[in-house]
Design a protein around this motif. Sequence first.
Motif, mmCIF file in Angstrom:
data_model
loop_
_atom_site.group_PDB
_atom_site.id
_atom_site.type_symbol
_atom_site.label_atom_id
_atom_site.label_comp_id
_atom_site.label_asym_id
_atom_site.label_seq_id
_atom_site.Cartn_x
_atom_site.Cartn_y
_atom_site.Cartn_z
ATOM 1 N N GLN A 133 50.294 -24.467 -24.801
ATOM 2 C CA GLN A 133 50.411 -25.913 -24.997
ATOM 3 C C GLN A 133 51.820 -26.411 -24.693
ATOM 4 O O GLN A 133 51.998 -27.538 -24.242
ATOM 5 C CB GLN A 133 50.033 -26.297 -26.431
ATOM 6 N N LEU A 134 52.815 -25.565 -24.935
ATOM 7 C CA LEU A 134 54.212 -25.927 -24.681
ATOM 8 C C LEU A 134 54.660 -25.561 -23.268
ATOM 9 O O LEU A 134 55.841 -25.700 -22.947
ATOM 10 C CB LEU A 134 55.116 -25.247 -25.710
ATOM 11 N N ASN A 135 53.730 -25.077 -22.452
ATOM 12 C CA ASN A 135 54.019 -24.646 -21.078
ATOM 13 C C ASN A 135 55.061 -23.527 -21.020
ATOM 14 O O ASN A 135 55.853 -23.465 -20.077
ATOM 15 C CB ASN A 135 54.456 -25.829 -20.213
ATOM 16 N N LEU A 136 55.036 -22.650 -22.008
ATOM 17 C CA LEU A 136 55.960 -21.520 -22.022
ATOM 18 C C LEU A 136 55.290 -20.222 -21.589
ATOM 19 O O LEU A 136 55.975 -19.267 -21.231
ATOM 20 C CB LEU A 136 56.571 -21.351 -23.411
ATOM 21 N N GLY A 178 64.707 -20.841 -29.190
ATOM 22 C CA GLY A 178 65.461 -21.310 -30.353
ATOM 23 C C GLY A 178 66.949 -21.403 -30.079
ATOM 24 O O GLY A 178 67.645 -22.242 -30.653
ATOM 25 N N LEU A 179 67.433 -20.556 -29.183
ATOM 26 C CA LEU A 179 68.853 -20.588 -28.800
ATOM 27 C C LEU A 179 69.119 -21.604 -27.682
ATOM 28 O O LEU A 179 70.238 -21.723 -27.217
ATOM 29 C CB LEU A 179 69.312 -19.193 -28.357
ATOM 30 N N GLY A 180 68.065 -22.293 -27.241
ATOM 31 C CA GLY A 180 68.238 -23.367 -26.260
ATOM 32 C C GLY A 180 68.037 -22.987 -24.811
ATOM 33 O O GLY A 180 68.357 -23.771 -23.911
ATOM 34 N N ALA A 181 67.506 -21.819 -24.540
ATOM 35 C CA ALA A 181 67.300 -21.389 -23.159
ATOM 36 C C ALA A 181 66.218 -22.221 -22.489
ATOM 37 O O ALA A 181 65.206 -22.543 -23.105
ATOM 38 C CB ALA A 181 66.930 -19.911 -23.113
ATOM 39 N N HIS A 182 66.454 -22.566 -21.225
ATOM 40 C CA HIS A 182 65.442 -23.319 -20.476
ATOM 41 C C HIS A 182 65.641 -23.281 -18.962
ATOM 42 O O HIS A 182 64.872 -23.868 -18.231
ATOM 43 C CB HIS A 182 65.402 -24.784 -20.948
ATOM 44 N N MET A 183 66.662 -22.590 -18.493
ATOM 45 C CA MET A 183 66.958 -22.615 -17.061
ATOM 46 C C MET A 183 66.537 -21.361 -16.300
ATOM 47 O O MET A 183 66.353 -21.420 -15.098
ATOM 48 C CB MET A 183 68.465 -22.843 -16.844
ATOM 49 N N LEU A 184 66.407 -20.232 -16.976
ATOM 50 C CA LEU A 184 65.987 -18.995 -16.296
ATOM 51 C C LEU A 184 64.630 -18.596 -16.844
ATOM 52 O O LEU A 184 64.528 -18.026 -17.925
ATOM 53 C CB LEU A 184 66.996 -17.870 -16.522
ATOM 54 N N SER A 185 63.582 -18.944 -16.112
ATOM 55 C CA SER A 185 62.236 -18.727 -16.622
ATOM 56 C C SER A 185 61.289 -18.363 -15.483
ATOM 57 O O SER A 185 61.457 -18.825 -14.355
ATOM 58 C CB SER A 185 61.749 -20.010 -17.312
ATOM 59 N N LEU A 186 60.307 -17.558 -15.806
ATOM 60 C CA LEU A 186 59.233 -17.267 -14.849
ATOM 61 C C LEU A 186 58.063 -18.223 -15.037
ATOM 62 O O LEU A 186 57.224 -18.347 -14.166
ATOM 63 C CB LEU A 186 58.754 -15.822 -15.024
ATOM 64 N N PHE A 187 58.004 -18.889 -16.210
ATOM 65 C CA PHE A 187 56.894 -19.794 -16.541
ATOM 66 C C PHE A 187 57.427 -21.111 -17.074
ATOM 67 O O PHE A 187 57.749 -21.183 -18.261
ATOM 68 C CB PHE A 187 55.973 -19.173 -17.596
ATOM 69 N N PRO A 188 57.559 -22.143 -16.309
ATOM 70 C CA PRO A 188 57.377 -22.217 -14.865
ATOM 71 C C PRO A 188 58.560 -21.553 -14.167
ATOM 72 O O PRO A 188 59.630 -21.417 -14.753
ATOM 73 C CB PRO A 188 57.346 -23.718 -14.585
ATOM 74 N N LEU A 189 58.340 -21.179 -12.927
ATOM 75 C CA LEU A 189 59.378 -20.466 -12.183
ATOM 76 C C LEU A 189 60.604 -21.345 -12.025
ATOM 77 O O LEU A 189 60.566 -22.401 -11.395
ATOM 78 C CB LEU A 189 58.842 -20.034 -10.811
ATOM 79 N N MET A 190 61.691 -20.912 -12.649
ATOM 80 C CA MET A 190 62.945 -21.631 -12.601
ATOM 81 C C MET A 190 64.059 -20.588 -12.644
ATOM 82 O O MET A 190 64.393 -20.082 -13.712
ATOM 83 C CB MET A 190 63.045 -22.562 -13.813
ATOM 84 N N LEU A 191 64.580 -20.259 -11.518
ATOM 85 C CA LEU A 191 65.613 -19.231 -11.451
ATOM 86 C C LEU A 191 66.889 -19.816 -10.853
ATOM 87 O O LEU A 191 67.223 -19.563 -9.701
ATOM 88 C CB LEU A 191 65.125 -18.033 -10.633
ATOM 89 N N THR A 192 67.586 -20.587 -11.633
ATOM 90 C CA THR A 192 68.831 -21.211 -11.202
ATOM 91 C C THR A 192 69.985 -20.413 -11.792
ATOM 92 O O THR A 192 70.354 -20.598 -12.952
ATOM 93 C CB THR A 192 68.895 -22.671 -11.696
ATOM 94 N N PHE A 193 70.514 -19.504 -10.988
ATOM 95 C CA PHE A 193 71.617 -18.689 -11.457
ATOM 96 C C PHE A 193 72.928 -19.385 -11.122
ATOM 97 O O PHE A 193 73.244 -19.620 -9.958
ATOM 98 C CB PHE A 193 71.591 -17.301 -10.794
#
Length: 145
Positions: A23-26, A81-96
């Motif tokens: 539901q949270l798209n995680l 919980g630590l605020g991560a949101h930029m490096l993810s496979l779901f949805p694909l977001m790999l901004t290094f």
Amino acid sequence: MGVFLDLTADKVFVAAVLIALVQLNLVPAWVTFIIITREFMVSGLRSIAAAKGKVIPAGIWGKQKTFITLVALGALLLAKGLGAHMLSLFPLMLTFNSQTVNAAEILLLVADGLIIIATIWTILSGVEYLIGGWPLLRSSEESAQ
């Protein structure tokens, strides 16, 4: 009875967390579908076995699957919980970049990778249970004829 309730509680907990994460798209819905389907299949096989006075014990793949799944979900929740949101496979977001290479973002990426591994282990453990329970299913078919 306690063993049954413990296993059931684990399955309900994991299913509820996975559905909430969809539901949270995680977590993608297909991952949740595979994991929950396997749980229903294993529960069904165990019920058939119990009706025949047999026990299908947890296999090594199933134990590893449970461990990997719980670690993955815990890591995912901690990373978010630590605020991560930029490096993810779901949805694909790999901004290094210098802002995304931190502990929380790396933890999120690792958690997503563990979810993929847990899904693979889920499939393998489902196959393990089917192979172990096949003789019981065959005898059910024969007695129904």
